[in-house]
Motif scaffolding. Structure first.
Motif, PDB file in Angstrom:
ATOM      1  N   GLY A  33       9.688  -0.642 -11.430  1.00  0.00           N
ATOM      2  CA  GLY A  33       9.284   0.696 -11.912  1.00  0.00           C
ATOM      3  C   GLY A  33       7.925   0.985 -12.737  1.00  0.00           C
ATOM      4  O   GLY A  33       7.341   2.216 -12.760  1.00  0.00           O
ATOM      5  N   ARG A  53       3.830   1.271  -1.120  1.00  0.00           N
ATOM      6  CA  ARG A  53       4.830   1.525  -2.354  1.00  0.00           C
ATOM      7  C   ARG A  53       4.139   1.596  -3.818  1.00  0.00           C
ATOM      8  O   ARG A  53       4.637   2.246  -4.687  1.00  0.00           O
ATOM      9  CB  ARG A  53       5.594   0.220  -2.234  1.00  0.00           C
ATOM     10  CG  ARG A  53       6.828   0.268  -1.342  1.00  0.00           C
ATOM     11  CD  ARG A  53       7.445  -1.439  -1.179  1.00  0.00           C
ATOM     12  NE  ARG A  53       8.636  -1.340  -0.404  1.00  0.00           N
ATOM     13  CZ  ARG A  53       8.468  -1.528   0.787  1.00  0.00           C
ATOM     14  NH1 ARG A  53       7.505  -1.388   1.559  1.00  0.00           N
ATOM     15  NH2 ARG A  53       9.511  -1.633   1.488  1.00  0.00           N
ATOM     16  N   LEU A  54       2.981   1.337  -3.785  1.00  0.00           N
ATOM     17  CA  LEU A  54       2.118   1.088  -5.231  1.00  0.00           C
ATOM     18  C   LEU A  54       1.814   2.563  -5.634  1.00  0.00           C
ATOM     19  O   LEU A  54       1.433   3.217  -4.815  1.00  0.00           O
ATOM     20  CB  LEU A  54       0.929   0.406  -5.279  1.00  0.00           C
ATOM     21  CG  LEU A  54       1.263  -1.127  -5.212  1.00  0.00           C
ATOM     22  CD1 LEU A  54      -0.123  -2.111  -4.714  1.00  0.00           C
ATOM     23  CD2 LEU A  54       1.576  -1.697  -6.884  1.00  0.00           C
ATOM     24  N   LYS A  55       1.964   2.795  -6.760  1.00  0.00           N
ATOM     25  CA  LYS A  55       1.902   4.325  -7.269  1.00  0.00           C
ATOM     26  C   LYS A  55       0.425   4.534  -7.462  1.00  0.00           C
ATOM     27  O   LYS A  55       0.010   5.351  -7.021  1.00  0.00           O
ATOM     28  CB  LYS A  55       2.496   4.407  -8.877  1.00  0.00           C
ATOM     29  CG  LYS A  55       3.883   4.058  -8.918  1.00  0.00           C
ATOM     30  CD  LYS A  55       4.131   4.375 -10.551  1.00  0.00           C
ATOM     31  CE  LYS A  55       5.609   4.245 -10.772  1.00  0.00           C
ATOM     32  NZ  LYS A  55       5.837   4.201 -12.394  1.00  0.00           N
ATOM     33  N   ASP A  56      -0.446   3.426  -7.870  1.00  0.00           N
ATOM     34  CA  ASP A  56      -1.823   3.669  -8.040  1.00  0.00           C
ATOM     35  C   ASP A  56      -2.620   2.997  -6.998  1.00  0.00           C
ATOM     36  O   ASP A  56      -2.806   2.087  -6.691  1.00  0.00           O
ATOM     37  CB  ASP A  56      -2.415   2.698  -9.423  1.00  0.00           C
ATOM     38  CG  ASP A  56      -3.728   3.016  -9.690  1.00  0.00           C
ATOM     39  OD1 ASP A  56      -4.480   3.562  -9.068  1.00  0.00           O
ATOM     40  OD2 ASP A  56      -3.857   2.762 -11.098  1.00  0.00           O
ATOM     41  N   LEU A  96       5.549   0.493  -8.842  1.00  0.00           N
ATOM     42  CA  LEU A  96       5.884   0.846  -7.559  1.00  0.00           C
ATOM     43  C   LEU A  96       6.437   2.325  -7.576  1.00  0.00           C
ATOM     44  O   LEU A  96       7.073   2.487  -8.664  1.00  0.00           O
ATOM     45  CB  LEU A  96       7.148   0.145  -6.954  1.00  0.00           C
ATOM     46  CG  LEU A  96       6.695  -1.369  -6.646  1.00  0.00           C
ATOM     47  CD1 LEU A  96       7.913  -1.881  -6.048  1.00  0.00           C
ATOM     48  CD2 LEU A  96       5.353  -1.681  -5.966  1.00  0.00           C
ATOM     49  N   LYS A  97       6.359   3.311  -6.742  1.00  0.00           N
ATOM     50  CA  LYS A  97       6.714   4.544  -6.616  1.00  0.00           C
ATOM     51  C   LYS A  97       8.339   4.800  -6.731  1.00  0.00           C
ATOM     52  O   LYS A  97       8.747   5.730  -7.405  1.00  0.00           O
ATOM     53  CB  LYS A  97       6.353   5.389  -5.330  1.00  0.00           C
ATOM     54  CG  LYS A  97       4.825   5.300  -5.145  1.00  0.00           C
ATOM     55  CD  LYS A  97       4.585   5.994  -3.634  1.00  0.00           C
ATOM     56  CE  LYS A  97       3.096   5.960  -3.231  1.00  0.00           C
ATOM     57  NZ  LYS A  97       2.847   6.194  -1.959  1.00  0.00           N
ATOM     58  N   GLU A  98       9.096   3.617  -6.417  1.00  0.00           N
ATOM     59  CA  GLU A  98      10.339   3.592  -6.549  1.00  0.00           C
ATOM     60  C   GLU A  98      10.734   2.429  -7.367  1.00  0.00           C
ATOM     61  O   GLU A  98      10.295   1.289  -7.246  1.00  0.00           O
ATOM     62  CB  GLU A  98      11.038   3.803  -5.233  1.00  0.00           C
ATOM     63  CG  GLU A  98      11.198   4.966  -4.290  1.00  0.00           C
ATOM     64  CD  GLU A  98      12.072   4.633  -3.238  1.00  0.00           C
ATOM     65  OE1 GLU A  98      12.819   4.006  -3.256  1.00  0.00           O
ATOM     66  OE2 GLU A  98      11.574   5.453  -2.164  1.00  0.00           O
ATOM     67  N   ASN A  99      11.924   2.759  -8.440  1.00  0.00           N
ATOM     68  CA  ASN A  99      12.304   1.567  -9.185  1.00  0.00           C
ATOM     69  C   ASN A  99      12.984   0.466  -8.096  1.00  0.00           C
ATOM     70  O   ASN A  99      14.433   0.479  -8.652  1.00  0.00           O
ATOM     71  CB  ASN A  99      12.856   1.901 -10.417  1.00  0.00           C
ATOM     72  CG  ASN A  99      13.083   0.929 -11.450  1.00  0.00           C
ATOM     73  OD1 ASN A  99      12.531  -0.226 -11.449  1.00  0.00           O
ATOM     74  ND2 ASN A  99      14.050   1.294 -12.490  1.00  0.00           N
ATOM     75  N   LYS A 136       0.638  -1.303   0.022  1.00  0.00           N
ATOM     76  CA  LYS A 136      -0.052   0.110   0.032  1.00  0.00           C
ATOM     77  C   LYS A 136       0.737   1.270  -0.005  1.00  0.00           C
ATOM     78  O   LYS A 136       0.483   2.158  -0.638  1.00  0.00           O
ATOM     79  CB  LYS A 136      -0.749   0.093   1.371  1.00  0.00           C
ATOM     80  CG  LYS A 136      -2.289  -0.975   1.362  1.00  0.00           C
ATOM     81  CD  LYS A 136      -2.914  -1.062   2.389  1.00  0.00           C
ATOM     82  CE  LYS A 136      -3.305   0.427   2.974  1.00  0.00           C
ATOM     83  NZ  LYS A 136      -4.295  -0.022   4.276  1.00  0.00           N
TER      84      LYS A 136
END
Length: 505
Positions: A491, A71-74, A494-497, A69
């Protein structure tokens, strides 16, 4: 008062029974959206039952949910993961007793334990077994219960609760009017369609438990007996329909017809004739539907992979050297037979019969041709797989269909215009192409009918027309795919690659 471990287990079971008696049926609960909603454009609901109504709790699982939760972008994908990752534990553990080493797991809205579904329902938890002893104990209990089933009825794939549970058997209307030979006890067996992949599921769950824990205690008399019965089936079902003198060879038959969901099996319940190829025959597919030809390529591919793993496990545990040797021999034989008898013009057939008959199609249920890389049978860049994949995801596959909002592979279990989200999950496992991955990912996310769960099938004509709001295997498979992308393609989602692996931070 002083309590021992067994006292806590029994007391916990009693409290859970009392608590769950006040809980709504998840079949009903899963058909209505619940707040709070996700903050993304889909505003997906929160579909986990109240903590008091969950059937099993794992601290390791809760940590993975919080990790993803964050880390995920969306936020919509985060909500989908939050709903699907714990669904098996939240809703399907109907019985678990540590003292008896038994657990009964349902598929979702059907109160029976399928060998195939259970293996897939727990596949995304494998990496957590080494850090959560309670979860590992549950999986070991599932394996022991299934070992008892397989030992007694190796041709069957779906079972009733163990008698120790006190849970009543469920009457299966679809088994009425069906004659099975050898006969089965419907107080133990829910349905006895012979599906080769069911035995593969049992092997997969067993070796995954060992790989994660290195605990050999699951290899008890029940388990070794089950493995022996699996080799019995392999030997019997690899034989041709006729011997050299045209004596008819039959070890199992299932008539169907009557009240059965599947049609009557021709040739007096023995299905289509087959010649010897080195592959193992089956009567039904992973979808529970009748096979057209006996040699189902993806089920044999899974069997080849799991037999190799079985040999590795036995060798590592220094047990049953003779069984390990047979497992390696059969794994190689089946592998070579697939390559030698199912590929034509660089395309795998879904089913063959050894006489030259080929059925070029795919079904959404795993194992499928589309899922061959997921199964570990071949690399996703294998030339024959790439060519086959292209065909399967096109109108050259009779069970591929496409509409304005959804497309994918289905199967005769529902109908040709209801492809399954599961097929898009398999498609993601089978490619490294970012555009294809994102396209499949959002086809799935945009087609939950606003319920935030992965359904069995979805109409290409009507976005509100779907089957099975509560299908634990599909939820687990989706969550497993998200974890795969978080490791393999961080990438993208997630917000960070930075690669994320459960249990490692």
């Amino acid at each position: 008062m002083r309590f021992g471990f067994r006292d806590f287990a029994v007391a916990g079971a009693l409290l859970a029974t009392a608590s769950h008696a006040q809980c709504p049926s998840y079949t009903t609960y899963s058909q209505t959206p619940h707040d709070p909603r996700s903050s993304g454009p889909l505003a997906l609901p929160y579909m986990r039952p109240d903590p008091a109504c969950r059937t099993f709790n794992s601290t390791a699982v809760e940590k993975v949910i919080e990790d993803l939760k964050a880390r995920l972008k969306d936020p919509d994908l985060a909500r989908l993961f939050e709903n699907t990752f714990p669904n098996t534990l939240d809703t399907t553990v109907k019985y678990f007793n540590t003292t008896e080493n038994l657990a009964f797991i349902i598929t979702g809205d059907i109160s029976a334990q399928w060998l195939r579904d259970t293996a897939n329902q727990f596949a995304h938890y494998h990496s957590l077994l080494s850090v959560d002893p309670k979860l590992a104990t549950l999986v070991k209990a599932v394996i022991n219960n299934e070992a008892r089933y397989v030992s007694e009825y190796p041709y069957c794939g779906a079972f009733q609760p163990p008698p120790e549970s006190g849970l009543p058997p469920t009457h299966n209307d679809w088994a009425d009017g069906v004659t099975v030979n050898p006969p089965v006890n419907n107080q133990t067996v829910f349905e006895c369609k012979y599906e080769l992949d069911s035995l593969c599921g049992f092997l997969k769950l067993s070796r995954s438990y060992y790989q994660a824990t290195k605990d050999t205690s699951f290899m008890n008399a029940n388990w070794h007996s089950a493995v022996d019965q699996i080799f019995r089936v392999i030997n019997e079902q690899s034989q041709p329909t006729f011997d050299d003198d045209f004596n008819f060879i039959s070890f199992y038959n299932w008539t169907g017809g009557g009240g059965a969901l599947s049609p009557q099996v021709n040739n007096r319940g023995n299905n289509e004739p087959k010649a010897f190829t080195g592959m193992v025959g089956t009567h039904h597919r992973p979808s529970d539907d009748l096979s057209t030809f006996a040699f189902l390529t993806p089920a044999n591919a899974m069997l080849s992979v799991e037999l190799a793993h079985l040999a590795d496990v036995l060798d590592d545990a220094r047990q049953a050297k003779n069984v390990s040797r047979f497992a390696r021999q059969w794994s190689r034989t089946i592998h070579d037979a697939i390559l030698n008898s199912t590929i034509l013009n660089n395309v795998f057939a879904y089913e063959t019969n050894g006489f030259g008959g080929r059925y070029v199609m795919d079904d959404a249920n795993v194992p499928s041709l589309l899922s061959l890389p997921y199964l570990g049978f071949l690399d996703k860049n294998n030339a024959a797989y790439v060519a086959t994949r292209k065909l399967l995801l096109s109108n050259k596959n009779p069970y591929f269909s496409a509409g304005k909002t959804f497309r994918g592979i289905g199967g005769p279990h529902v109908d040709p215009w209801h492809p399954w989200p599961m097929s898009q999950i398999s498609a993601i496992f089978g490619t490294d192409n970012d555009e294809e991955i994102v396209g499949s990912l959002y086809l799935i996310a945009n087609n939950t009918n606003g319920l935030g769960l992965i359904h069995e099938s979805q109409s290409i004509y009507n976005s509100t027309d779907y089957t099975r709001s509560w299908f634990a295997w599909a939820n687990s498979y989706f969550a497993e795919m998200i974890l795969d992308l978080a490791d393999r393609k961080p990438g993208l989602i997630l917000k960070e690659n930075k690669s994320y692996k459960p249990g490692r931070g």
